[in-house]
Design a protein around this motif. Structure first.
Motif, mmCIF file in Angstrom:
data_model
loop_
_atom_site.group_PDB
_atom_site.id
_atom_site.type_symbol
_atom_site.label_atom_id
_atom_site.label_comp_id
_atom_site.label_asym_id
_atom_site.label_seq_id
_atom_site.Cartn_x
_atom_site.Cartn_y
_atom_site.Cartn_z
ATOM 1 N N PRO A 172 0.828 -1.212 0.000
ATOM 2 C CA PRO A 172 0.000 0.000 0.000
ATOM 3 C C PRO A 172 0.857 1.254 0.000
ATOM 4 O O PRO A 172 1.989 1.258 0.505
ATOM 5 N N PRO A 173 0.346 2.358 -0.581
ATOM 6 C CA PRO A 173 1.087 3.619 -0.531
ATOM 7 C C PRO A 173 1.067 4.189 0.878
ATOM 8 O O PRO A 173 0.253 3.798 1.722
ATOM 9 N N ALA A 174 1.985 5.127 1.123
ATOM 10 C CA ALA A 174 1.975 5.815 2.408
ATOM 11 C C ALA A 174 0.714 6.651 2.526
ATOM 12 O O ALA A 174 0.181 7.176 1.534
ATOM 13 N N SER A 175 0.192 6.764 3.714
ATOM 14 C CA SER A 175 -1.016 7.551 3.940
ATOM 15 C C SER A 175 -0.721 9.021 3.766
ATOM 16 O O SER A 175 0.341 9.519 4.148
ATOM 17 N N GLY A 176 -1.645 9.747 3.130
ATOM 18 C CA GLY A 176 -1.475 11.185 2.937
ATOM 19 C C GLY A 176 -1.912 11.958 4.146
ATOM 20 O O GLY A 176 -2.572 11.455 5.054
ATOM 21 N N SER A 177 -1.492 13.231 4.172
ATOM 22 C CA SER A 177 -1.881 14.087 5.297
ATOM 23 C C SER A 177 -3.204 14.774 4.995
ATOM 24 O O SER A 177 -3.604 14.916 3.874
#
Length: 307
Positions: A302-307
């Motif tokens: 999974p991609p890193a979570s956005g802010s």
């Protein structure tokens, strides 16, 4: 003149060869090193002379410094845009446009081409390519055309489903075009094609077949932008180098994407492992490629979570 890169039976080395009367005059050099002056190279004493039949050919320039692929046939531009639910940008009519593709993915005549990982919509594209002989920067179209060492068949293999997803981002083709580019079988010097010059190209047929069944195709003469114009644009603010490969883009109806849109999916199915594609340009030659199974995509997580 007609030049090849072949595998020498003597030592397995890749050598430049000049075709003459069914025989290959081989030189102890790579073709890319001879490109700046092929006429002078042809006068050298060959290291070996071999029958053409039975030799293993590579792409004329197996490891080009760069590979650019233009979009220069209007019929293809219109048909392909419609297939993706778009219209041709007005920019296309004002200047040449290209993308960079993968020099590490170049394949020669007869080499197997694997389906791109995860693709269920694998396609060929019928193109011609110019190979740069003499480099330069900020060239005029006349200077750029004079810098062309020769022309060869160019097949851009395309994962249409991957391309369709990526193109929504606006960065141009990436993994959809990254898997393979077939080039060959020979490099034909421009003087051999001069009698067929027409418009911005040459009155020469460009076509493809799948398992011996003729598909679409058209004429090189239909090109909107000449190779002189394309290479001049490519050289703007940078440097072209000997061995750089520049593709024309697909001739009209020279791919399954167009043919499926025009004539139906059942008549023109996507390429599958086990079929063989042959792409021919009149007066240059034919490259064949068996299509084989590719690898499965490696999961990325999974991609890193956005802010």
């Amino acid at each position: 003149m007609r030049w090849v890169t072949y595998v020498s039976p003597a030592d397995g080395a890749e050598r430049a060869g000049l075709l003459r009367d069914g025989r290959v005059h081989g030189f102890d050099a790579a073709l890319v090193d001879l490109l700046p002056d092929l006429a002078a190279a042809a006068g050298r004493e060959p290291a070996e002379v071999l029958p053409e039949d039975g030799l293993v050919l590579r792409a004329p320039v197996p490891r080009p410094p760069s590979v650019r692929d233009f979009l220069s046939f209007e019929q293809h531009a219109r048909n392909a845009a419609a297939a993706f639910g778009r219209e041709v940008s007005p920019v296309w009519f004002e200047q040449p446009v290209f993308y960079f593709t993968n020099p590490a993915a170049v394949r020669g005549p007869g080499e197997p081409v694997p389906v791109s990982p995860g693709s269920a919509a694998f396609d060929y594209e019928v193109e011609v390519a110019a190979v740069v002989g003499r480099g330069g920067s900020d060239l005029t179209p006349e200077e750029a055309e004079a810098a062309i060492a020769g022309y060869t068949v160019f097949v851009d293999w395309s994962a249409r489903d991957v391309q369709g997803v990526e193109s929504k981002i606006g960065l141009g083709p990436a993994k959809g075009k990254d898997g393979a580019t077939t080039i060959g079988p020979v490099l034909v010097t421009p003087d051999e094609l001069e009698p067929y010059r027409s418009g911005h190209g040459y009155a020469l047929r460009m076509s493809a077949s799948v398992d011996g069944v003729e598909q679409g195709g058209g004429s090189w003469a239909d090109v909107r932008w000449s190779f002189g114009q394309m290479l001049a644009y490519a050289s703007r603010g940078t440097e072209l180098r000997p061995g750089d490969v520049v593709g024309s883009g697909t001739v009209g109806t020279g791919c399954l994407l167009e043919l499926r849109s025009l004539h139906g999916e059942e008549r023109h199915p996507w390429l599958r492992p086990g079929v063989e594609v042959a792409v021919t340009i009149e007066r240059i030659g034919t490259v064949t490629a068996p299509i084989v199974a590719g690898t499965d995509p490696v999961p990325l997580g999974p991609p890193a979570s956005g802010s």
